[in-house]
Design a protein around this motif. Structure first.
Motif, PDB file in Angstrom:
ATOM      1  N   ALA A  54       0.823  -1.214   0.000  1.00  0.00           N
ATOM      2  CA  ALA A  54       0.000   0.000   0.000  1.00  0.00           C
ATOM      3  C   ALA A  54       0.856   1.264   0.000  1.00  0.00           C
ATOM      4  O   ALA A  54       1.873   1.354   0.692  1.00  0.00           O
ATOM      5  CB  ALA A  54      -0.910   0.002   1.221  1.00  0.00           C
ATOM      6  N   LEU A  55       0.404   2.277  -0.763  1.00  0.00           N
ATOM      7  CA  LEU A  55       1.002   3.608  -0.763  1.00  0.00           C
ATOM      8  C   LEU A  55      -0.050   4.597  -0.252  1.00  0.00           C
ATOM      9  O   LEU A  55      -1.125   4.730  -0.836  1.00  0.00           O
ATOM     10  CB  LEU A  55       1.443   4.009  -2.171  1.00  0.00           C
ATOM     11  N   TYR A  56       0.277   5.272   0.850  1.00  0.00           N
ATOM     12  CA  TYR A  56      -0.638   6.229   1.469  1.00  0.00           C
ATOM     13  C   TYR A  56      -0.168   7.650   1.162  1.00  0.00           C
ATOM     14  O   TYR A  56       1.029   7.894   0.983  1.00  0.00           O
ATOM     15  CB  TYR A  56      -0.673   6.052   2.990  1.00  0.00           C
ATOM     16  N   TYR A  57      -1.117   8.591   1.130  1.00  0.00           N
ATOM     17  CA  TYR A  57      -0.740   9.988   0.923  1.00  0.00           C
ATOM     18  C   TYR A  57      -1.588  10.894   1.807  1.00  0.00           C
ATOM     19  O   TYR A  57      -2.772  10.634   2.080  1.00  0.00           O
ATOM     20  CB  TYR A  57      -0.872  10.388  -0.551  1.00  0.00           C
ATOM     21  N   PHE A  99      -2.970  14.502   8.556  1.00  0.00           N
ATOM     22  CA  PHE A  99      -4.264  14.129   7.999  1.00  0.00           C
ATOM     23  C   PHE A  99      -4.062  13.190   6.815  1.00  0.00           C
ATOM     24  O   PHE A  99      -3.617  13.589   5.740  1.00  0.00           O
ATOM     25  CB  PHE A  99      -5.006  15.391   7.564  1.00  0.00           C
ATOM     26  N   VAL A 100      -4.371  11.905   7.036  1.00  0.00           N
ATOM     27  CA  VAL A 100      -4.330  10.900   5.972  1.00  0.00           C
ATOM     28  C   VAL A 100      -5.679  10.197   5.963  1.00  0.00           C
ATOM     29  O   VAL A 100      -6.008   9.448   6.894  1.00  0.00           O
ATOM     30  CB  VAL A 100      -3.203   9.872   6.189  1.00  0.00           C
ATOM     31  N   LYS A 101      -6.469  10.445   4.950  1.00  0.00           N
ATOM     32  CA  LYS A 101      -7.783   9.830   4.873  1.00  0.00           C
ATOM     33  C   LYS A 101      -7.660   8.306   4.737  1.00  0.00           C
ATOM     34  O   LYS A 101      -6.712   7.802   4.128  1.00  0.00           O
ATOM     35  CB  LYS A 101      -8.558  10.371   3.682  1.00  0.00           C
ATOM     36  N   VAL A 146      -5.245   5.823  -0.311  1.00  0.00           N
ATOM     37  CA  VAL A 146      -4.286   4.734  -0.462  1.00  0.00           C
ATOM     38  C   VAL A 146      -4.441   4.150  -1.861  1.00  0.00           C
ATOM     39  O   VAL A 146      -5.559   4.065  -2.392  1.00  0.00           O
ATOM     40  CB  VAL A 146      -4.491   3.646   0.618  1.00  0.00           C
ATOM     41  N   VAL A 147      -3.315   3.791  -2.479  1.00  0.00           N
ATOM     42  CA  VAL A 147      -3.349   3.159  -3.799  1.00  0.00           C
ATOM     43  C   VAL A 147      -2.496   1.903  -3.774  1.00  0.00           C
ATOM     44  O   VAL A 147      -1.582   1.754  -2.951  1.00  0.00           O
ATOM     45  CB  VAL A 147      -2.855   4.113  -4.907  1.00  0.00           C
ATOM     46  N   TYR A 148      -2.805   0.995  -4.731  1.00  0.00           N
ATOM     47  CA  TYR A 148      -2.074  -0.259  -4.877  1.00  0.00           C
ATOM     48  C   TYR A 148      -1.725  -0.452  -6.350  1.00  0.00           C
ATOM     49  O   TYR A 148      -2.391   0.096  -7.231  1.00  0.00           O
ATOM     50  CB  TYR A 148      -2.932  -1.450  -4.425  1.00  0.00           C
ATOM     51  N   PRO A 149      -0.701  -1.246  -6.640  1.00  0.00           N
ATOM     52  CA  PRO A 149      -0.446  -1.597  -8.044  1.00  0.00           C
ATOM     53  C   PRO A 149      -1.641  -2.333  -8.623  1.00  0.00           C
ATOM     54  O   PRO A 149      -2.370  -3.023  -7.914  1.00  0.00           O
ATOM     55  CB  PRO A 149       0.789  -2.505  -7.970  1.00  0.00           C
TER      56      PRO A 149
END
Length: 497
Positions: A174-177, A185-187, A191-194
């Protein structure tokens, strides 16, 4: 009729070390060994310079990480993890413990004159220069910092003013932003995945306006400012990924990355190229191919590799281990200006840190080290000086004909004169067998460069010269030459002319 004496001269070691192709190296460019050495701009070779300690008194604990934190008022804070404590390091090298940790390595970033870091599995902290506190989460109901506390990587993205996090040991791909300009503040949905399985994220870096997300067999990129409007999340056209999160380093016009198969330089042009295309050398290049790829493959603990690009000297340094313990004990040096490789040994480097003033620091056992051009010795972890042992070994010289026997009559070595006490030990190898040793000295003349001549009558198909120095001294070697004739008989020992 006596055979014609021919001459051969090698005054160009400009490409340095090659361990991949020992029998077909480039004569007049490469070396089979270059230990504690650096290649000079015109092709000569010299002994590397040494290191000195920042702290004169041992910390009596392993230094695992060194961090420079530039402040908004122009001051600089030097931080280090010593044992399992995050410490502030004073100008004299003394330490003040800031925070006890469960880990000996932390992801971190700076924002709004604050130092943010994660003790993975424990807490997400902020340090204002006086006190350390757990990050106070933005009260928005969509906020979820729980995964962030488990992350092993964090990187600030200046294009979007967001912080990217990865390495959550409960969700490794997982990549969080974060939200814009708000590391608190991270909703939960941010989060994105390949789009296909890539395994765990191994590190984060940046190239131009893109966040580079490293997986074992490839890299993905995040570009854009607003995830809802212009964000791009796609794979780069390469099957090579980083060995770990610290194997990335921004280098000259590229992002260099230590991978399982070598060191790859990714150019900015690779961003935006479709994965369906085969990226060529204009996009990604294995700078170790057919030179030191075998050295990379033989590293015993790729997870512990540490890299840095020292912009002052133009050198990419990779600390690695070739011993069963996996503790880093060597450094691979690649000079982006000369394109030459060499190795350093005698140094345990747990981490590198290049300071804004150009100084290069390293973390080691009990000490923080500073690389310096003013020293011809290393300071060991016992706090005492150690000789830097220099060794170079040439290619196998066949003088243009590997199948014909030659008889060498004289050997010439041209080197810088450091005085009559300065010694170089020369060994002659004939057909891979060591035949003779000879000690060469400088002199007290005004000659800056001198040439020493050895008389020999050994015969063989190929010849190598090995030169060593084990003194507290500098070494600079500019050329090696031979007088030889065609021959088909054995010879006798070297004598001094």
């Amino acid at each position: 009729m006596p055979k014609e004496i021919q001459q051969f001269m090698d005054a160009d070691f400009s490409m340095g070390l090659n361990v991949d192709l020992p029998d077909i190296m480039k004569v007049n460019e490469e070396l089979s060994e270059a230990t504690n050495a650096e290649i000079m701009n015109r092709g000569g070779i010299r002994k590397r310079f040494g290191v000195e300690t920042v702290n004169t008194t041992s910390y009596e604990a392993e230094v695992s990480q060194v961090i420079e934190w530039p402040r908004d008022d122009g001051n600089i804070n030097l931080l280090a993890i010593i044992g399992n404590d995050l410490c502030d390091i004073a100008g004299d090298g003394s330490k003040t413990v800031i925070q006890s940790l469960d880990n000996d390595y932390i992801p971190y970033f700076f924002l709004q004159d604050k130092f943010y870091f994660i003790d993975a599995g424990t807490e997400y902290y902020v340090y204002d220069g006086s006190t350390v506190q757990p990050v106070t989460a933005n009260p928005d109901e969509e906020n979820n910092l729980a995964p962030i506390k488990n992350c092993m990587f964090a990187h600030y993205h200046s294009e979007s003013n967001r912080i990217f996090f990865a390495g959550n040991f409960n969700d490794r791909s997982a990549l969080y932003y974060s939200e814009f300009n708000d590391p608190t503040f991270v909703k939960g949905a941010s989060v994105v995945y390949p789009t296909r399985a890539e395994g765990p994220i191994l590190g984060l870096s940046v190239l131009m306006d893109a966040i580079i997300v490293g997986y074992r067999h490839g890299n993905w990129v995040w570009r854009g400012i607003d995830p809802a409007a212009d964000a791009i999340w796609e794979k780069l056209p390469t099957a090579h990924g980083p060995a770990n999160g610290d194997s990335f380093a921004l280098t000259t016009s590229s992002l260099s990355m230590v991978s399982d198969d070598g060191i790859f330089a990714l150019t900015p042009s690779i961003i935006g190229i479709s994965m369906e295309n085969e990226a060529g050398q204009n996009y990604i290049m294995n700078i170790t191919k057919d030179r030191v790829s075998n050295l990379i493959k033989s590293c015993t603990n790729k997870g512990n590799i540490r890299t840095v690009f020292h912009s002052e000297s133009g050198r990419f340094l990779m600390a690695y281990s070739d011993q069963p313990s996996g503790v880093n004990n060597k450094i691979l040096n690649f000079d982006f200006d000369t394109q030459a490789f060499s190795t350093y040994d005698g140094l345990q480097v747990n981490d590198f840190c290049q300071l804004l003033n150009g100084d290069l620091y390293a973390a080691t056992d009990n000490y923080i080290l500073r690389f310096t051009d003013d020293s011809v010795e290393d300071i060991t972890t016992a706090g005492v000086a150690a000789v830097i042992p220099f060794k170079m070994k040439t290619v196998k010289y066949t003088f243009g004909n590997p199948f014909m026997k030659k008889k060498v009559h004289k050997i010439f070595v041209m080197f810088k004169n450091f005085g009559e006490l300065h010694e170089l030990k020369l060994s002659l190898y004939v057909d891979d067998t060591k035949k003779e040793e000879y000690t060469m000295n400088g002199d007290n003349s005004d000659n800056e460069i001198i040439t020493r001549r050895l008389k020999t009558y050994y015969s063989g198909s190929n010849f190598q010269i090995e030169i060593e120095n084990t003194q507290y001294s500098e070494v600079e070697i500019y050329g090696i030459g031979f007088y030889y004739t065609e021959a088909d008989t054995g010879g006798r020992k070297v004598t001094n002319v």
